[in-house]
Write a protein that holds these residues in place. Sequence first.
Motif, PDB file in Angstrom:
ATOM      1  N   HIS A 186      28.087  41.669  35.357  1.00 55.54           N
ATOM      2  CA  HIS A 186      28.684  43.000  35.263  1.00 55.54           C
ATOM      3  C   HIS A 186      28.407  43.633  33.900  1.00 55.54           C
ATOM      4  N   THR A 187      28.474  42.842  32.847  1.00 56.19           N
ATOM      5  CA  THR A 187      28.311  43.369  31.489  1.00 56.19           C
ATOM      6  C   THR A 187      26.855  43.676  31.150  1.00 56.19           C
ATOM      7  N   PHE A 188      25.959  42.724  31.427  1.00 58.92           N
ATOM      8  CA  PHE A 188      24.567  42.874  31.013  1.00 58.92           C
ATOM      9  C   PHE A 188      23.723  43.660  32.002  1.00 58.92           C
ATOM     10  N   TYR A 189      24.042  43.575  33.303  1.00 58.21           N
ATOM     11  CA  TYR A 189      23.187  44.210  34.303  1.00 58.21           C
ATOM     12  C   TYR A 189      23.857  45.384  35.005  1.00 58.21           C
ATOM     13  N   GLY A 190      25.159  45.573  34.758  1.00 62.54           N
ATOM     14  CA  GLY A 190      25.854  46.685  35.383  1.00 62.54           C
ATOM     15  C   GLY A 190      26.142  46.497  36.854  1.00 62.54           C
ATOM     16  N   ALA A 191      26.113  45.256  37.330  1.00 60.50           N
ATOM     17  CA  ALA A 191      26.394  44.991  38.741  1.00 60.50           C
ATOM     18  C   ALA A 191      27.871  45.230  39.031  1.00 60.50           C
ATOM     19  N   PRO A 192      28.223  45.803  40.194  1.00 59.01           N
ATOM     20  CA  PRO A 192      29.642  45.963  40.552  1.00 59.01           C
ATOM     21  C   PRO A 192      30.356  44.630  40.503  1.00 59.01           C
ATOM     22  N   ILE A 193      31.604  44.642  40.052  1.00 64.54           N
ATOM     23  CA  ILE A 193      32.318  43.392  39.846  1.00 64.54           C
ATOM     24  C   ILE A 193      32.500  42.627  41.151  1.00 64.54           C
ATOM     25  N   GLU A 194      32.627  43.331  42.272  1.00 65.96           N
ATOM     26  CA  GLU A 194      32.794  42.639  43.553  1.00 65.96           C
ATOM     27  C   GLU A 194      31.540  41.844  43.901  1.00 65.96           C
ATOM     28  N   ALA A 195      30.365  42.512  43.808  1.00 64.42           N
ATOM     29  CA  ALA A 195      29.105  41.831  44.104  1.00 64.42           C
ATOM     30  C   ALA A 195      28.822  40.735  43.096  1.00 64.42           C
ATOM     31  N   ALA A 196      29.155  40.989  41.823  1.00 66.59           N
ATOM     32  CA  ALA A 196      28.926  39.991  40.777  1.00 66.59           C
ATOM     33  C   ALA A 196      29.773  38.744  41.033  1.00 66.59           C
ATOM     34  N   THR A 197      31.020  38.940  41.457  1.00 61.48           N
ATOM     35  CA  THR A 197      31.890  37.800  41.750  1.00 61.48           C
ATOM     36  C   THR A 197      31.372  37.013  42.946  1.00 61.48           C
ATOM     37  N   ALA A 198      30.932  37.725  43.979  1.00 61.59           N
ATOM     38  CA  ALA A 198      30.382  37.052  45.160  1.00 61.59           C
ATOM     39  C   ALA A 198      29.119  36.270  44.802  1.00 61.59           C
ATOM     40  N   CYS A 199      28.272  36.863  43.979  1.00 65.93           N
ATOM     41  CA  CYS A 199      27.051  36.182  43.554  1.00 65.93           C
ATOM     42  C   CYS A 199      27.384  34.968  42.701  1.00 65.93           C
TER      43      CYS A 199
END
Length: 245
Positions: A186-199
Amino acid sequence: MARKIELPLSSQIAVYTLERMFDLGAAALIFSTALAFMPKNMPHQHVFMRAGIGSLAVTLAIAIFAVVVRVAGGAVAGFARTVLSPVSKPAAESIAEKIAGFREGLNALRSMREFAVVAGISLLMWIMIASAYVQTAHAFIQTPELATLSFSRAMLLMAASIGGSLLQLPIVGWFTQIAVTATAMHTFYGAPIEAATACGALLLVVTFLCIIPAGLIFAQMEQVSLSSIATESEQAGKEAGVVQE
């Protein structure tokens, strides 16, 4: 393993220590090399470069320490015992024994050919692990920040995941590692926190937990009782403590 091949437990601890050293060196080498070829316009580029330089420095320090221990392991163990004894004699003895065991593990490699084979296996293994991070991120096709993640950018994600796994409690630590990995995405790539958590959760399954079924199957095939091994390990630890005292 020591019981199966009829060797002292200390020899297997030494080999395990050697394997950890090669793991760290291979991971740092791949991580640093990937960062060296990353685009200069990448966001947070200075963070990536500092991480790469730091990993190379750690790898170099480990290599120097390994050479010194291989050449003069007894002297290094004695020096550690002398310096640390005034602070804590049990700790000094423990560290000296670990240095001696580390040297024993280094002596397991008797030629440059064996060294090259082990280094090659470690590098191949960590290239596969790094590729697993990339492929897992690419599976999130509805999240462009993850679906287009490059190999170089995935290295910082792998470093964050490894860092999150160093100090953790069983099971509870899994959620800590997921949180650390998701925060990095989320911080470095700007991915949504929901998708980042799932990943992050999927990466935990792919890189850490997927081996459990195969491990349990092979434990049954080898007629290994996990409960009896836990009891024997606890007893070995108590005996080692008595010896140190």
